[in-house]
Write an enzyme that holds these catalytic residues in place. Structure first.
Site, PDB file in Angstrom:
ATOM      1  N   GLY A  43       0.752  -1.458   0.113  1.00 36.40           N
ATOM      2  CA  GLY A  43      -0.131  -0.531  -0.126  1.00 36.40           C
ATOM      3  C   GLY A  43       1.288   1.351   0.223  1.00 36.40           C
ATOM      4  O   GLY A  43       2.287   1.151  -0.451  1.00 36.40           O
ATOM      5  N   ASP A  44       0.010   2.372  -0.341  1.00 34.84           N
ATOM      6  CA  ASP A  44       0.604   3.808  -0.003  1.00 34.84           C
ATOM      7  C   ASP A  44       1.880   4.277  -1.249  1.00 34.84           C
ATOM      8  O   ASP A  44       2.450   4.839  -1.258  1.00 34.84           O
ATOM      9  CB  ASP A  44       1.842   3.574   0.918  1.00 34.84           C
ATOM     10  CG  ASP A  44       0.466   3.599   2.668  1.00 34.84           C
ATOM     11  OD1 ASP A  44      -0.875   4.131   2.000  1.00 34.84           O
ATOM     12  OD2 ASP A  44       0.858   3.128   3.599  1.00 34.84           O
ATOM     13  N   GLY A  46       1.676   5.643  -3.820  1.00 32.46           N
ATOM     14  CA  GLY A  46       1.308   6.563  -5.145  1.00 32.46           C
ATOM     15  C   GLY A  46       0.538   6.059  -5.957  1.00 32.46           C
ATOM     16  O   GLY A  46      -0.233   7.111  -7.444  1.00 32.46           O
ATOM     17  N   LYS A  47      -0.690   5.028  -5.740  1.00 35.40           N
ATOM     18  CA  LYS A  47      -1.732   5.209  -6.469  1.00 35.40           C
ATOM     19  C   LYS A  47      -2.619   6.327  -7.209  1.00 35.40           C
ATOM     20  O   LYS A  47      -2.524   6.347  -7.810  1.00 35.40           O
ATOM     21  CB  LYS A  47      -2.726   3.620  -6.099  1.00 35.40           C
ATOM     22  CG  LYS A  47      -2.366   2.430  -5.841  1.00 35.40           C
ATOM     23  CD  LYS A  47      -2.698   1.403  -5.493  1.00 35.40           C
ATOM     24  CE  LYS A  47      -3.411   2.114  -3.736  1.00 35.40           C
ATOM     25  NZ  LYS A  47      -2.144   1.597  -2.701  1.00 35.40           N
ATOM     26  N   ALA A  70      -7.933   3.338   3.637  1.00 34.01           N
ATOM     27  CA  ALA A  70      -7.401   3.943   2.068  1.00 34.01           C
ATOM     28  C   ALA A  70      -6.690   5.328   2.264  1.00 34.01           C
ATOM     29  O   ALA A  70      -8.260   6.133   2.964  1.00 34.01           O
ATOM     30  CB  ALA A  70      -7.960   3.342   1.102  1.00 34.01           C
ATOM     31  N   GLY A  71      -6.455   6.250   2.504  1.00 34.56           N
ATOM     32  CA  GLY A  71      -6.196   7.336   2.104  1.00 34.56           C
ATOM     33  C   GLY A  71      -5.169   7.195   0.373  1.00 34.56           C
ATOM     34  O   GLY A  71      -3.965   7.776   0.485  1.00 34.56           O
ATOM     35  N   HIS A  72      -5.745   7.793  -0.943  1.00 33.89           N
ATOM     36  CA  HIS A  72      -5.511   8.217  -2.058  1.00 33.89           C
ATOM     37  C   HIS A  72      -4.565   9.902  -2.100  1.00 33.89           C
ATOM     38  O   HIS A  72      -5.703  10.347  -2.425  1.00 33.89           O
ATOM     39  CB  HIS A  72      -5.870   8.320  -3.115  1.00 33.89           C
ATOM     40  CG  HIS A  72      -5.634   6.083  -3.005  1.00 33.89           C
ATOM     41  ND1 HIS A  72      -6.513   5.682  -3.539  1.00 33.89           N
ATOM     42  CD2 HIS A  72      -5.603   5.702  -2.345  1.00 33.89           C
ATOM     43  CE1 HIS A  72      -6.745   4.530  -3.759  1.00 33.89           C
ATOM     44  NE2 HIS A  72      -5.333   3.962  -2.842  1.00 33.89           N
ATOM     45  N   THR A  73      -3.719  10.531  -2.235  1.00 36.50           N
ATOM     46  CA  THR A  73      -3.498  11.828  -2.470  1.00 36.50           C
ATOM     47  C   THR A  73      -3.437  12.225  -3.654  1.00 36.50           C
ATOM     48  O   THR A  73      -2.702  11.686  -4.102  1.00 36.50           O
ATOM     49  CB  THR A  73      -2.208  11.944  -1.384  1.00 36.50           C
ATOM     50  OG1 THR A  73      -2.247  11.276  -0.018  1.00 36.50           O
ATOM     51  CG2 THR A  73      -1.906  13.921  -1.430  1.00 36.50           C
ATOM     52  N   THR A 159      -5.518  -0.193  11.136  1.00 31.69           N
ATOM     53  CA  THR A 159      -6.061   1.691  11.326  1.00 31.69           C
ATOM     54  C   THR A 159      -7.777   2.152  12.324  1.00 31.69           C
ATOM     55  O   THR A 159      -7.588   3.349  11.931  1.00 31.69           O
ATOM     56  CB  THR A 159      -6.801   2.300  10.131  1.00 31.69           C
ATOM     57  OG1 THR A 159      -7.202   1.365   9.308  1.00 31.69           O
ATOM     58  CG2 THR A 159      -6.116   1.731   8.623  1.00 31.69           C
ATOM     59  N   GLN A 254      -4.939   0.090  -0.750  1.00 35.12           N
ATOM     60  CA  GLN A 254      -3.934  -1.085   0.065  1.00 35.12           C
ATOM     61  C   GLN A 254      -3.125  -1.977  -1.043  1.00 35.12           C
ATOM     62  O   GLN A 254      -2.884  -0.966  -1.905  1.00 35.12           O
ATOM     63  CB  GLN A 254      -4.500  -1.885   0.842  1.00 35.12           C
ATOM     64  CG  GLN A 254      -5.402  -1.581   2.277  1.00 35.12           C
ATOM     65  CD  GLN A 254      -6.633  -0.711   1.918  1.00 35.12           C
ATOM     66  OE1 GLN A 254      -7.313  -1.423   1.066  1.00 35.12           O
ATOM     67  NE2 GLN A 254      -7.012   0.076   2.998  1.00 35.12           N
ATOM     68  N   LEU A 362      10.732   8.156  -7.680  1.00 37.55           N
ATOM     69  CA  LEU A 362      12.117   7.868  -8.335  1.00 37.55           C
ATOM     70  C   LEU A 362      12.993   9.071  -7.633  1.00 37.55           C
ATOM     71  O   LEU A 362      14.106   8.538  -7.005  1.00 37.55           O
ATOM     72  CB  LEU A 362      12.193   7.380  -9.577  1.00 37.55           C
ATOM     73  CG  LEU A 362      13.608   7.837  -9.532  1.00 37.55           C
ATOM     74  CD1 LEU A 362      13.937   5.954  -9.911  1.00 37.55           C
ATOM     75  CD2 LEU A 362      13.966   7.717 -11.866  1.00 37.55           C
ATOM     76  N   SER A 443       6.840   8.159 -11.922  1.00 36.02           N
ATOM     77  CA  SER A 443       7.014   9.712 -11.067  1.00 36.02           C
ATOM     78  C   SER A 443       7.891  10.219 -10.642  1.00 36.02           C
ATOM     79  O   SER A 443       8.910   9.069  -9.456  1.00 36.02           O
ATOM     80  CB  SER A 443       6.112   9.160 -10.220  1.00 36.02           C
ATOM     81  OG  SER A 443       5.351   9.936  -9.946  1.00 36.02           O
ATOM     82  N   GLY A 445       8.043  12.982  -8.676  1.00 39.72           N
ATOM     83  CA  GLY A 445       7.000  14.314  -7.311  1.00 39.72           C
ATOM     84  C   GLY A 445       6.367  14.808  -7.630  1.00 39.72           C
ATOM     85  O   GLY A 445       5.185  13.550  -7.835  1.00 39.72           O
TER      86      GLY A 445
END
Ligand code: IMP
Length: 457
Positions: A43-44, A46-47, A70-73, A159, A254, A362, A443, A445
């Protein structure tokens, strides 16, 4: 008794009919545009960002499992938006987001998220659809999540959102679905039975005070009224969308190693976060899926408990965590960080059937002198090339590393592969070789602009 006579087959359709007799939903599956995006680590990965980039080419965005754990930023136009339940591609105008039957919904959290989207000018009544088969998270699920964690030997580090207990009720057939919530009388009866059962459990196991049935019924009946305008039959909705040639993008939450079946059990979440979950969690048939893209970070992170073979020593952990802003989008917990683990990546490619991987963050490795990739595990004298199912074995495995030179240059402004330093290209090529699939997106940044596609993708 079924007969072999063609005239007695269903609707006379025996597979030899002329094209015009093929129903639109049978044709719709062959379009080649429906993509599943899954996390290929813990998970996390960067989806949110990858989904945001790829959703420009999709019409319907589908969440199929998990909940507000979940938390998608997504960072768009300089502003950050964190999606928890609503599909994260919705910041693009004109898209429709479907919350599938496999998702577990906390109505309060969902209504708050809808409110935040509305405040950004998104016409949520048109843009958000909720499956009537999705299960509802109640406060007693969150209470049980906390109590179970506190008393469990070997914490999972959940969580605390009530996700596991809600899926337990779903499997035990004690769950309450969105369809129930929208039917006040049926809901009142079903809730009464469930509350009586939960009160017996809370008292006997935890000596906890009872749930107030009337207050809960009133509160959740009101939620049902507020959510009703968004509710659809998701199977029909998706069939009609596909028949109209709409392109679907399924958003996994996730990651593969947190999948209830294919992850590092028991340190997993309670749903199928892998690509197979996209079908059962939405009602789209397996034949509707055309591509699967796995998302990997250029290194590895995990939150919560459980083995992480390539975990960094403290100094490097601190450095990468700070540079990569590795704190949970939902709980704010610091993430554990480690080198890229190709054994985990290959497992994810196998389980999900990934056509390609997207590599995120990266740039976080930009100032490393050397970079390690885990290519196998050593368990005593045994060399393991796949993730052992016995988590106690994984916990004692030592990573076997290959060392590559770092690039020590800023990659944040690269707009194509050729802009990357040679050592960064070599690192990505090595990931491709070890995982056996091409890199389709890179990606470097957090902004939308800091990502570029590779090749035909
Ligand atoms: P749960 O999903 O809250 O039951 O938590 C089970 C495990 O999955 C814990 O280790 C959590 O930290 C992890 N987990 C759940 N959701 C996420 C996520 O969105 N990103 C990363 N880890 C997660």
């Amino acid at each position: 008794m079924p007969s072999s006579s063609p005239s007695s087959s269903v609707n006379g359709f025996i597979g030899l009919s002329p094209r015009r007799r093929v129903q639109p939903w049978a044709r719709a599956h062959r379009r080649g545009n429906n993509i599943v995006i899954v996390g290929a680590q813990w998970g996390d990965e960067g989806k949110g960002k990858i989904i945001d980039v790829l959703s420009a080419g999709a019409d319907i965005l589908v969440r199929y499992q998990g909940g507000h754990n979940a938390g998608h930023t997504v960072i768009a136009d300089g502003a950050e938006f964190i999606f928890h339940i609503i599909p994260s591609g919705l910041l693009h105008r004109g898209k429709v987001g479907l919350i599938g039957n496999g998702v577990v919904i906390d109505p309060k959290a969902l209504l708050e998220e809808l409110g935040r989207l509305k405040a950004r000018g998104i016409e949520v009544k048109r843009a958000v659809k909720i499956s009537d088969q999705a299960h509802v998270i109640f406060p007693y699920h969150q209470q049980l999540d906390a109590l179970e964690e506190a008393t469990r030997e070997g914490r999972i580090g959940t969580t605390g959102r009530g996700i596991g207990p809600c899926y337990v009720d779903k499997a035990a057939r004690s769950g309450i679905r969105i369809a129930d919530l929208c039917n006040p009388q049926a809901f009142a009866e079903r809730l009464r039975t469930v509350v009586e059962e939960k009160n017996r459990l809370l008292k006997a196991l935890y000596q906890a005070p009872p749930i107030n049935y009337d207050a809960l019924r009133r509160q959740y009946t009101a939620y049902g009224r507020q959510l009703a305008p968004y509710v659809v039959n998701s199977v029909q909705f998706l069939q009609e969308a596909m028949a109209q040639g709409k392109r679907l993008l399924f958003e996994g939450a996730q990651g593969t190693l947190l999948d209830i079946d294919h992850g590092t059990y028991p340190y997993v979440t309670s749903s199928n976060s892998t690509a197979g979950g996209a079908c059962v969690g939405s009602g789209a048939p397996p034949t509707a899926i055309d591509h699967v893209i796995g998302v990997v970070k250029a290194y590895t992170t995990r939150v919560g408990e459980g083995p992480l073979p390539t975990e960094f020593p403290d100094d490097l952990m601190h450095r990468i965590r700070t540079k990569g802003k590795e704190f949970g989008a939902t709980t704010g917990r610091p993430r554990r960080c480690g080198w890229f683990d190709a054994v985990v990546g290959r497992h994810a490619v196998w389980v999900n059937g990934c056509d390609a991987v997207a590599v995120t963050k990266l740039d976080v490795l930009d100032d490393m002198l050397e970079i390690q990739i885990c290519i196998a595990y050593r368990d005593g004298r045994r060399l393991l090339k796949s993730v052992p199912s016995d988590t106690t074995v994984l916990a004692r495995c030592r990573p076997v590393y290959e060392t590559l030179p770092g690039w020590r240059q800023d990659t944040g402004r690269a707009g194509k592969v050729a802009d990357l330093p040679a050592a960064a290209r070599r690192y990505l090529q090595r990931i491709e070789a070890l995982l056996g699939v091409p890199v389709c997106l890179i990606s470097t940044g957090s902004t939308r602009e800091q990502a570029f596609k590779v090749g035909r993708w």
